[in-house]
Write a protein that holds these residues in place. Structure first.
Motif, short mmCIF file in Angstrom:
data_model
loop_
_atom_site.label_atom_id
_atom_site.label_comp_id
_atom_site.label_asym_id
_atom_site.label_seq_id
_atom_site.Cartn_x
_atom_site.Cartn_y
_atom_site.Cartn_z
N GLU A 235 -11.07 -7.03 2.12
CA GLU A 235 -11.75 -8.14 1.46
C GLU A 235 -11.20 -8.32 0.05
OE1 GLU A 235 -14.23 -10.26 2.49
OE2 GLU A 235 -14.01 -9.44 4.50
N GLU A 236 -11.33 -9.52 -0.45
CA GLU A 236 -10.86 -9.83 -1.81
C GLU A 236 -11.54 -8.92 -2.83
OE1 GLU A 236 -8.87 -12.57 -4.54
OE2 GLU A 236 -9.06 -12.95 -2.42
N GLY A 237 -10.75 -8.29 -3.65
CA GLY A 237 -11.28 -7.46 -4.74
C GLY A 237 -11.57 -6.02 -4.39
N VAL A 238 -11.54 -5.67 -3.11
CA VAL A 238 -11.86 -4.30 -2.71
C VAL A 238 -10.80 -3.31 -3.22
CG1 VAL A 238 -12.11 -2.72 -0.73
CG2 VAL A 238 -13.23 -4.94 -0.72
N PHE A 239 -9.55 -3.70 -3.13
CA PHE A 239 -8.47 -2.80 -3.56
C PHE A 239 -8.60 -2.49 -5.06
CE2 PHE A 239 -4.02 -1.73 -4.55
CZ PHE A 239 -3.86 -0.70 -3.64
N GLU A 240 -8.90 -3.51 -5.85
CA GLU A 240 -9.07 -3.31 -7.28
C GLU A 240 -10.28 -2.42 -7.57
OE1 GLU A 240 -8.54 -6.35 -5.89
OE2 GLU A 240 -6.48 -6.63 -6.57
N LEU A 241 -11.34 -2.58 -6.79
CA LEU A 241 -12.51 -1.72 -6.95
C LEU A 241 -12.19 -0.27 -6.60
CD1 LEU A 241 -15.39 -3.94 -5.54
CD2 LEU A 241 -15.08 -3.20 -7.90
N VAL B 294 -3.65 10.11 -3.54
CA VAL B 294 -4.44 8.88 -3.41
C VAL B 294 -3.56 7.66 -3.67
CG1 VAL B 294 -6.33 7.54 -4.46
CG2 VAL B 294 -6.67 9.94 -3.87
N TYR B 295 -2.63 7.77 -4.62
CA TYR B 295 -1.70 6.67 -4.90
C TYR B 295 -0.92 6.31 -3.63
CZ TYR B 295 2.62 4.42 -6.31
OH TYR B 295 3.70 3.58 -6.39
N PHE B 296 -0.37 7.33 -2.95
CA PHE B 296 0.41 7.06 -1.74
C PHE B 296 -0.48 6.51 -0.62
CE2 PHE B 296 3.63 9.78 -3.69
CZ PHE B 296 4.77 9.03 -3.43
N PHE B 297 -1.72 6.99 -0.54
CA PHE B 297 -2.62 6.47 0.48
C PHE B 297 -2.98 5.01 0.20
CE2 PHE B 297 -6.83 5.72 2.32
CZ PHE B 297 -6.54 5.98 3.65
N LEU B 298 -3.27 4.70 -1.05
CA LEU B 298 -3.58 3.31 -1.39
C LEU B 298 -2.37 2.41 -1.19
CD1 LEU B 298 -5.77 3.76 -4.60
CD2 LEU B 298 -6.53 3.09 -2.31
N LYS B 299 -1.19 2.95 -1.44
CA LYS B 299 0.03 2.20 -1.20
C LYS B 299 0.17 1.88 0.29
CE LYS B 299 4.89 2.74 -2.29
NZ LYS B 299 5.89 3.61 -2.88
N ALA B 300 -0.23 2.83 1.14
CA ALA B 300 -0.15 2.63 2.59
C ALA B 300 -1.13 1.56 3.06
CB ALA B 300 -0.40 3.94 3.33
N ILE B 301 -2.35 1.59 2.54
CA ILE B 301 -3.34 0.62 3.04
C ILE B 301 -3.15 -0.77 2.44
CG2 ILE B 301 -5.04 2.39 3.58
CD1 ILE B 301 -6.65 1.45 1.15
N SER B 302 -2.32 -0.86 1.39
CA SER B 302 -2.08 -2.17 0.80
C SER B 302 -0.74 -2.77 1.24
CB SER B 302 -2.10 -2.08 -0.73
OG SER B 302 -0.99 -1.32 -1.19
N PHE B 303 -0.02 -2.07 2.13
CA PHE B 303 1.28 -2.54 2.58
C PHE B 303 1.12 -3.81 3.43
CE2 PHE B 303 5.22 -2.36 5.11
CZ PHE B 303 6.14 -2.16 4.10
N ASP B 304 2.07 -4.71 3.32
CA ASP B 304 2.04 -5.96 4.07
C ASP B 304 2.08 -5.67 5.58
OD1 ASP B 304 2.22 -8.56 4.96
OD2 ASP B 304 4.35 -8.78 4.43
N TYR B 305 0.98 -5.89 6.26
CA TYR B 305 0.88 -5.55 7.68
C TYR B 305 1.70 -6.48 8.57
CZ TYR B 305 -2.60 -9.26 8.02
OH TYR B 305 -3.25 -10.47 7.97
N GLU B 306 2.21 -7.56 8.03
CA GLU B 306 3.05 -8.46 8.82
C GLU B 306 4.54 -8.09 8.71
OE1 GLU B 306 2.13 -12.46 7.73
OE2 GLU B 306 0.08 -12.32 8.49
N HIS B 307 4.84 -7.12 7.92
CA HIS B 307 6.22 -6.65 7.77
C HIS B 307 6.70 -6.08 9.10
CE1 HIS B 307 9.54 -4.07 6.35
NE2 HIS B 307 9.65 -4.97 5.37
N VAL B 308 7.99 -6.19 9.37
CA VAL B 308 8.56 -5.76 10.66
C VAL B 308 8.32 -4.27 10.91
CG1 VAL B 308 10.70 -5.55 11.99
CG2 VAL B 308 10.32 -7.55 10.54
#
Length: 108
Positions: free
Chosen positions: A4-10, A54-68
């Motif tokens: 959802e919008e803003g969840v990542f920043e929270l 946590v940085y690497f985990f957040l990087k994983a969940i914010s990765f563009d899921y439409e990427h090949v």
């Protein structure tokens, strides 16, 4: 993974505040007690490594899921986060042992 919008920043803000308080508390206790420095170093190393994980985990969940190769990239990032988290937990266990051994008096 879509969020959802803003969840990542929270997530980032909340984690940063809590981790900042934990590190500040640890440093203040270390300055106050001035003994058993190795236990404080191991505990501080745990907090730093945990933050990196946590940085690497957040990087994983914010990765563009439409990427090949999104699945492969997410799996790699979560694997790296898990390995770093493992090292952080080892540091925490060593710190706990150091704290528990500091109170023992050796009698001859």
């Amino acid at each position: 993974m879509p969020l959802e919008e803003g969840v990542f920043e929270l997530l980032i803000g909340g984690f940063s505040v809590v981790m900042g308080i934990a590190i500040l508390t640890l440093l203040l206790l270390w300055l106050q007690k001035k003994n058993n420095s190795s236990a404080y170093v191991w505990t501080l190393l745990h907090l730093i490594l945990f933050s990196v994980a946590v940085y690497f985990f957040l990087k994983a969940i914010s990765f563009d899921y439409e990427h090949v190769m999104a699945s492969e990239e997410n799996s790699f990032q979560i694997g790296v986060a898990g390995i770093i988290w493992t090292f952080s937990m080892v540091c925490l266990i060593i710190g706990i042992f150091k704290f528990s051994n500091s109170g023992k008096v050796i009698s001859s």
